[in-house]
Write a protein that holds these residues in place. Structure first.
Motif, short mmCIF file in Angstrom:
data_model
loop_
_atom_site.label_atom_id
_atom_site.label_comp_id
_atom_site.label_asym_id
_atom_site.label_seq_id
_atom_site.Cartn_x
_atom_site.Cartn_y
_atom_site.Cartn_z
N ARG A 192 0.67 -1.31 0.26
CA ARG A 192 -0.29 0.22 0.16
C ARG A 192 0.85 1.61 0.19
O ARG A 192 2.27 0.81 0.33
N GLY A 193 0.94 2.24 -0.66
CA GLY A 193 1.07 3.39 -0.89
C GLY A 193 0.46 4.67 0.36
O GLY A 193 0.26 4.73 1.04
N MET A 194 0.81 6.06 -0.50
CA MET A 194 0.28 7.17 0.18
C MET A 194 -0.93 7.67 0.06
O MET A 194 -1.35 8.86 -0.06
N GLY A 195 -1.37 6.66 -0.67
CA GLY A 195 -3.15 7.37 -1.54
C GLY A 195 -3.55 7.27 -0.24
O GLY A 195 -3.44 7.36 0.82
N LEU A 196 -5.74 7.99 -0.35
CA LEU A 196 -6.38 8.30 0.31
C LEU A 196 -6.79 7.52 1.12
O LEU A 196 -7.42 6.66 1.93
N PHE A 197 -6.80 5.79 0.45
CA PHE A 197 -7.13 4.62 0.91
C PHE A 197 -6.60 3.69 0.94
O PHE A 197 -4.96 3.19 0.54
N ARG A 198 -6.42 3.58 2.54
CA ARG A 198 -5.46 2.50 3.13
C ARG A 198 -5.94 0.82 3.46
O ARG A 198 -7.22 1.46 4.52
N GLY A 199 -5.83 0.38 3.21
CA GLY A 199 -6.57 -0.98 3.46
C GLY A 199 -5.55 -2.53 3.93
O GLY A 199 -4.38 -1.68 3.78
N MET A 200 -5.57 -3.72 3.79
CA MET A 200 -4.95 -4.32 4.16
C MET A 200 -4.12 -4.82 3.17
O MET A 200 -2.69 -4.74 2.82
N LEU A 201 -4.32 -4.67 2.21
CA LEU A 201 -4.21 -4.29 0.23
C LEU A 201 -4.05 -3.06 0.59
O LEU A 201 -5.84 -2.88 -0.26
N GLY A 202 -3.73 -1.51 -0.54
CA GLY A 202 -3.79 -1.14 -1.23
C GLY A 202 -4.72 -0.80 -2.38
O GLY A 202 -4.29 -1.97 -2.44
N SER A 203 -5.88 -0.18 -2.36
CA SER A 203 -6.41 -0.31 -3.63
C SER A 203 -5.93 -0.63 -5.01
O SER A 203 -5.74 -0.97 -5.58
N VAL A 204 -4.52 0.52 -5.19
CA VAL A 204 -3.94 0.91 -6.41
C VAL A 204 -2.68 -0.91 -7.04
O VAL A 204 -3.55 -1.43 -7.73
N ALA A 205 -2.55 -1.71 -5.59
CA ALA A 205 -1.72 -3.28 -5.49
C ALA A 205 -3.00 -3.65 -5.95
O ALA A 205 -2.65 -4.86 -6.87
N PHE A 206 -4.17 -4.08 -4.81
CA PHE A 206 -5.17 -4.52 -5.60
C PHE A 206 -5.62 -4.58 -6.89
O PHE A 206 -5.72 -5.66 -7.36
N SER A 207 -5.46 -3.33 -7.52
CA SER A 207 -6.33 -3.28 -9.20
C SER A 207 -4.81 -3.84 -9.97
O SER A 207 -5.56 -4.55 -10.68
N VAL A 208 -3.15 -3.86 -9.29
CA VAL A 208 -2.84 -4.11 -10.48
C VAL A 208 -2.82 -5.32 -10.31
O VAL A 208 -2.78 -6.20 -11.22
N LEU A 209 -3.06 -5.85 -9.40
CA LEU A 209 -3.26 -7.58 -8.75
C LEU A 209 -4.05 -8.12 -10.10
O LEU A 209 -3.91 -9.36 -10.24
N GLN A 210 -4.97 -7.55 -9.68
CA GLN A 210 -6.20 -7.34 -10.74
C GLN A 210 -6.57 -7.84 -12.05
O GLN A 210 -6.47 -7.77 -13.41
N LYS A 211 -5.56 -5.96 -12.55
CA LYS A 211 -5.20 -6.29 -14.37
C LYS A 211 -4.69 -6.74 -15.02
O LYS A 211 -3.99 -7.00 -15.90
N ALA A 212 -2.97 -6.64 -14.24
CA ALA A 212 -2.01 -7.72 -14.79
C ALA A 212 -2.65 -8.57 -15.76
O ALA A 212 -2.09 -9.56 -14.92
N ASN A 213 -1.16 -8.42 -16.32
CA ASN A 213 -0.74 -10.48 -17.43
C ASN A 213 0.52 -10.62 -16.80
O ASN A 213 1.01 -11.39 -17.48
N LYS A 214 1.17 -9.22 -16.43
CA LYS A 214 3.20 -9.73 -15.31
C LYS A 214 3.00 -10.69 -14.44
O LYS A 214 1.85 -10.21 -14.02
N PRO A 215 3.10 -11.06 -13.90
CA PRO A 215 3.61 -11.88 -12.53
C PRO A 215 4.22 -9.86 -11.23
O PRO A 215 4.76 -9.17 -12.17
N VAL A 216 3.19 -10.32 -10.79
CA VAL A 216 3.01 -9.16 -9.81
C VAL A 216 3.66 -9.76 -8.38
O VAL A 216 3.14 -10.22 -8.35
N LEU A 217 4.80 -9.03 -7.47
CA LEU A 217 5.68 -8.89 -6.40
C LEU A 217 5.25 -7.91 -5.76
O LEU A 217 5.25 -6.50 -6.29
N VAL A 218 4.15 -8.22 -4.58
CA VAL A 218 3.75 -7.46 -3.00
C VAL A 218 4.18 -7.21 -2.84
O VAL A 218 4.39 -8.29 -2.22
N VAL A 219 5.24 -6.22 -2.35
CA VAL A 219 6.45 -5.91 -0.75
C VAL A 219 5.47 -5.38 0.24
O VAL A 219 4.91 -4.32 -0.22
N LYS A 220 5.63 -6.31 1.63
CA LYS A 220 5.35 -5.53 2.64
C LYS A 220 6.55 -5.10 2.70
O LYS A 220 7.93 -4.90 3.47
#
Length: 156
Positions: free
Chosen positions: A128-156
């Motif tokens: 998760r980044g510095m965006g307005l919406f903060r959750g367990m998994l940021g909304s941008v990270a979640f969206s990228v995971l859903q849309k990307a057709n490349k491997p996505v490594l999400v780092v804590k």
């Protein structure tokens, strides 16, 4: 093995950890490239919008110098690039294989499109980044995971 890694970067601690992880991933791989991508949402105003707003505010009359406006945008991009470069350099040192790109757009769509268009092997991003919406998994990270057709490594 990944040789071309995209790291979305918003100056958050999570994005800094993602950059460190990306550097570890490509460590020792000849020809490896890491690109730090900073996505900004600069509003794209057309000339008519500026003309109307400037007349309403009394700043300028009927003419508006679009070259001056373009120059202001370019200066803002250069300042942002220098700021990001300073932060990135503190993490990577003098690694010659790290590029910085600043792109205007919606973060999740821009990250995915950039990775696809330039054929990156992997997207390594903070949870998760510095965006307005903060959750367990940021909304941008979640969206990228859903849309990307490349491997996505999400780092804590």
């Amino acid at each position: 093995m990944y040789t071309k890694v995209l790291v979305p970067f918003d100056s958050s601690e999570a994005s800094k950890h993602a950059l460190e992880t990306a550097m570890d991933i490509v460590s020792g791989i000849e020809g490896a490239v890491v690109t730090v991508l900073n996505v900004v949402e600069w509003h794209d105003y057309n000339a008519e919008t500026f003309k109307i707003a400037s007349r309403m505010s009394g700043v300028v009359g009927d003419s508006l110098d679009m070259n001056a406006i373009a120059e202001i945008g370019k200066e803002a991009e250069e300042r942002e690039s220098a700021r990001i470069r300073e932060e990135v350099d503190a993490i990577i040192g003098d690694a010659p294989f790290v590029d910085i790109a600043i792109v205007n757009g919606s973060p999740h769509d821009t990250i995915v499109a950039y990775a696809n268009d330039l054929d990156y092997d992997c997207i390594c991003m903070g949870h998760r980044g510095m965006g307005l919406f903060r959750g367990m998994l940021g909304s941008v990270a979640f969206s990228v995971l859903q849309k990307a057709n490349k491997p996505v490594l999400v780092v804590k």
